[in-house]
Design a protein around this motif. Structure first.
Motif, PDB file in Angstrom:
ATOM      1  N   LYS A   7       0.945  -1.262  -0.034  1.00 47.59           N
ATOM      2  CA  LYS A   7      -0.150  -0.117  -0.045  1.00 47.59           C
ATOM      3  C   LYS A   7       0.800   1.402  -0.007  1.00 47.59           C
ATOM      4  O   LYS A   7       0.563   2.389  -0.800  1.00 47.59           O
ATOM      5  CB  LYS A   7      -1.091   0.060   1.020  1.00 47.59           C
ATOM      6  N   GLU A   8       1.817   0.992   0.818  1.00 44.26           N
ATOM      7  CA  GLU A   8       2.834   2.577   0.792  1.00 44.26           C
ATOM      8  C   GLU A   8       3.383   2.717  -0.526  1.00 44.26           C
ATOM      9  O   GLU A   8       3.533   3.891  -0.950  1.00 44.26           O
ATOM     10  CB  GLU A   8       3.800   2.166   1.742  1.00 44.26           C
ATOM     11  N   LEU A   9       3.817   1.716  -1.062  1.00 49.32           N
ATOM     12  CA  LEU A   9       4.488   1.768  -2.414  1.00 49.32           C
ATOM     13  C   LEU A   9       3.552   2.361  -3.665  1.00 49.32           C
ATOM     14  O   LEU A   9       3.852   2.990  -4.353  1.00 49.32           O
ATOM     15  CB  LEU A   9       5.307   0.510  -2.960  1.00 49.32           C
ATOM     16  N   LEU A  10       2.403   1.548  -3.717  1.00 48.46           N
ATOM     17  CA  LEU A  10       1.401   2.176  -4.541  1.00 48.46           C
ATOM     18  C   LEU A  10       1.017   3.524  -4.090  1.00 48.46           C
ATOM     19  O   LEU A  10       0.868   4.531  -5.342  1.00 48.46           O
ATOM     20  CB  LEU A  10      -0.042   1.318  -4.314  1.00 48.46           C
ATOM     21  N   ALA A  11       0.889   3.989  -2.822  1.00 45.34           N
ATOM     22  CA  ALA A  11       0.596   5.458  -2.577  1.00 45.34           C
ATOM     23  C   ALA A  11       1.496   6.285  -2.930  1.00 45.34           C
ATOM     24  O   ALA A  11       1.496   7.435  -3.390  1.00 45.34           O
ATOM     25  CB  ALA A  11       0.222   5.423  -1.134  1.00 45.34           C
ATOM     26  N   ASP A  12       2.743   5.952  -2.872  1.00 41.24           N
ATOM     27  CA  ASP A  12       4.134   6.821  -3.469  1.00 41.24           C
ATOM     28  C   ASP A  12       3.832   7.108  -4.977  1.00 41.24           C
ATOM     29  O   ASP A  12       4.213   8.116  -5.382  1.00 41.24           O
ATOM     30  CB  ASP A  12       5.342   5.964  -2.980  1.00 41.24           C
ATOM     31  N   ALA A  13       3.635   6.000  -5.639  1.00 40.12           N
ATOM     32  CA  ALA A  13       3.691   6.080  -7.250  1.00 40.12           C
ATOM     33  C   ALA A  13       2.475   6.979  -7.533  1.00 40.12           C
ATOM     34  O   ALA A  13       2.541   7.893  -8.420  1.00 40.12           O
ATOM     35  CB  ALA A  13       3.291   4.565  -7.767  1.00 40.12           C
TER      36      ALA A  13
END
Length: 654
Positions: free
Chosen positions: A490-496
């Motif tokens: 979720k964090e990496l998707l949010a960052d993108a």
């Protein structure tokens, strides 16, 4: 007995949603900084004509634009943007410079004179409110979303120009930001007595009430994403909505028209002001009209031309608009008044003056929709799908370099897909996509095939470091749907998504990306809510609209195998309807059946009181306001078959 809950979703408008803190919002990456810096070299930022037009005719503005309702709740606050958006501030790394420019222009607010006798107040809501000075009073065009903002605008122009009564209100079209504030200007009594006229295009009421009834819950939830209502007001959050800053949050009203325009060329003279109308149904709205003021050589363009490319399909969801007919209506506008217009103005953005500038502007606005239509269809007929077309299509230089056709609200990418959708639908012709797996099921398979969650995240992080944010979003949406408990995914998707938001030129695209990032990091909001059915709108519904809405609430699993008839007679309408449940479908008709299982007699006023939860169904029976005969238990069972919709459903997570 279960209370009768007929409350409907009508106007997908975000209401009463407090801004949430930008939890863990991150800075722009070097790739985003580079992408945004490149925009400064690609577009003609040296052209300042829009800024001159946005300032022209300025008369006055309040020291503070913070508007509250009767309870003291803030329904509109321009001040929150002033801390970080101004003409003398350069675009921060976290905002596309083109969108920043649009936001700077949107911050020009106050009272403006468009031409002799025509005034606008801008920056009091998403929409402009326009005042035409008649012999004795004001003719008001498009009175904003909220009664509070409309009243504040009326009070301000009366203070600055002189107090005059409102003698007429004109709705240019059937979207709520163009009629919702009318009750802040005039009362229902003034309209019913004939003191004030309400003018609208043909079929206005039908579309104003019904457009969002059937899919109102889903549209309202997606509107939270599109309008950025929850985003903090800073350079990492909400910046601009493309058409204006954002939406106001008052309780929108609806005063029904006293006169509908039924044909192009129809003329009205109200309070000494001559007006000629052009109907444009199916363009930006299903019921819409432009207005020509021959005395002032001024052309009101409703929302058919603004200073942006508009939506062929809005991101909150709606029926696809017809780009071809939209362009044809603009061609008709040029033919009707193009050689005479000395000023054009509209319900969003700033006016334009000079016939030599207006005609080229109209042609570019016309051609942005014709180009999108024609080139999308050309590629479609060569076998390309909507997704492929959106990657292939690009504007010619003369449209690409025009500020008025930039994608601040609509975009070429999603509008080209909308054209494909209008003609071809959801299926792209590939048999693999005919009965493909749904997102949650396919996500687990993808992640498994790619080596498991840890490997997917490792590879995606490497792609993120390379600035491949679209690809990271594509991959990580599967990781999140495969395992929504994965913090790393979720964090990496949010960052993108966040970086995509920072790079977006479109205000709605930015809002969608950043709201998605927020929900991935913080979960789906539980605070606030969306006012999807105002009392005025509910009261304007016909029985047919109500019954259509009940039909989409019927839970087929609960209705399977059931067959019965319910007769409802509305005493004040002198009308009778039969609701029939059969084959797990709810029908309504005016056919009377011989022996209905249940009979109800009530007034439509009582029905509206029940819809508005002013009166429970049980209390209405007890008081005699509803008379029920027949199988009461069956009617109770019917009410139990009606689904309730959860507004805060997941979007970016399964």
């Amino acid at each position: 007995m279960r209370h009768l809950n007929f409350v409907v979703a009508v106007a997908s408008l975000v209401i009463a949603l407090p801004s949430l803190a930008a939890t863990q919002a991150k800075p722009a990456t070097p790739h985003t900084q580079k992408a945004n810096a490149a925009v400064l070299k690609e577009l003609p930022f040296q052209d300042k004509q829009d800024f001159e037009n946005a300032k022209r005719g300025f008369m006055a503005k309040p020291d503070v634009v913070t508007i509250k309702d009767a309870k003291g709740n803030v329904v509109w606050d321009l001040e929150q943007y002033k801390t970080y958006i101004a003409d003398d501030k350069s675009a921060p790394d976290t905002v596309n410079p083109s969108l920043w420019r649009n936001a700077q222009l949107g911050m020009h607010h106050g009272l403006y004179q468009v031409t002799e006798g025509i005034y606008q107040i801008r920056g009091f809501d998403l929409t402009n409110i326009t005042f035409i000075k008649g012999d004795k009073g004001w003719i008001v065009f498009d009175p904003l979303i909220s009664p509070e903002t409309a009243k504040a605008a009326l009070d301000f122009i009366n203070q600055e120009v002189g107090t005059r009564p409102v003698v007429a209100v004109v709705y240019s079209h059937s979207h709520i930001d163009h009629y919702g504030g009318a009750t802040g200007l005039v009362s229902l009594d003034e309209v019913e007595s004939g003191k004030v006229s309400i003018i609208a295009p043909e079929h206005f009421t039908e579309h104003a009430v019904s457009e969002n009834v059937i899919a109102g819950n889903a549209m309202g939830r997606r509107a939270v994403y599109m309008y950025g209502a929850l985003l903090p007001r800073n350079a990492k959050g909400g910046v601009n909505g493309g058409l204006g800053m954002t939406v106001s949050t008052g309780l929108a009203g609806l005063l029904l028209p006293t006169h509908e325009i039924t044909k192009t060329g129809e003329r009205l003279t109200i309070d000494g002001i001559d007006m000629v109308f052009q109907l444009t149904p199916g363009s930006e709205a299903p019921a819409e009209m432009n207005t020509w003021f021959p005395q002032a050589k001024a052309l009101w363009m409703a929302e058919n031309t603004t200073n942006t490319m508009h939506n062929i399909l809005t991101l909150r969801g709606a029926q696809v608009r017809d780009a071809l007919i939209w362009s044809s209506f603009l061609d008709e506008t040029i033919d009707l008044w193009g050689d005479q217009a000395e000023v054009k103005f509209q319900s969003h953005h700033w006016p334009m003056w000079g016939n030599d500038k207006i005609i080229p502007y109209f042609k570019k606005q016309r051609d942005i929709y014709k180009f999108t239509h024609d080139q999308s269809v050309r590629l479609m007929n060569q076998g390309f799908t909507g997704e492929e077309i959106s990657e292939m299509i690009s504007l010619p230089k003369e449209l690409e370099q025009s500020w008025s056709t930039r994608g601040y609200y609509g975009t070429l990418r999603h509008n080209s897909r909308a054209v494909y959708q209008r003609y071809m639908g959801w299926y792209n012709g590939n048999p693999a996509n005919l009965n493909n797996l749904p997102p949650e099921a396919v996500a687990k398979k993808y992640v498994q095939f790619m080596g498991g969650e840890a490997e997917v995240i490792r590879k995606a992080r490497a792609s993120f470091d390379e600035g491949e944010y679209r690809w990271v979003a594509e991959v990580m949406k599967h990781a999140v749907f495969a395992n929504p408990k994965s913090i790393d995914a979720k964090e990496l998707l949010a960052d993108a998504l966040e970086q995509l938001g920072y790079q977006a030129e479109s205000g709605p695209w930015r809002s969608v990306y950043l709201q998605g990032a927020y929900e991935l990091r913080n979960g789906v909001p539980a605070a606030g809510g969306t006012q999807t059915a105002t009392p005025d709108t509910i009261r304007a519904m016909t029985p047919e609209m109500l019954f259509d809405y009940l039909a989409v609430r019927l839970d087929a699993a609960k209705a399977e195998g059931k067959q019965f008839d319910i007769e409802i007679a509305f005493s004040d309408l002198d009308s009778l309807y039969t609701l029939t449940v059969e084959n797990a479908v709810l029908h309504h008709s005016k056919r009377k059946v011989e022996q209905p299982d249940v009979k109800l007699v009530m007034s439509m006023k009582t029905m509206n009181s029940i819809q508005l939860k002013e009166l429970s169904f049980d209390d209405a029976i007890a008081s005699g306001e509803v008379k029920l005969t027949g199988d009461k238990a069956l009617f109770t069972s019917f009410l139990g078959m009606l689904d309730d919709f959860n507004f805060w459903f997941n979007i970016v997570m399964p």
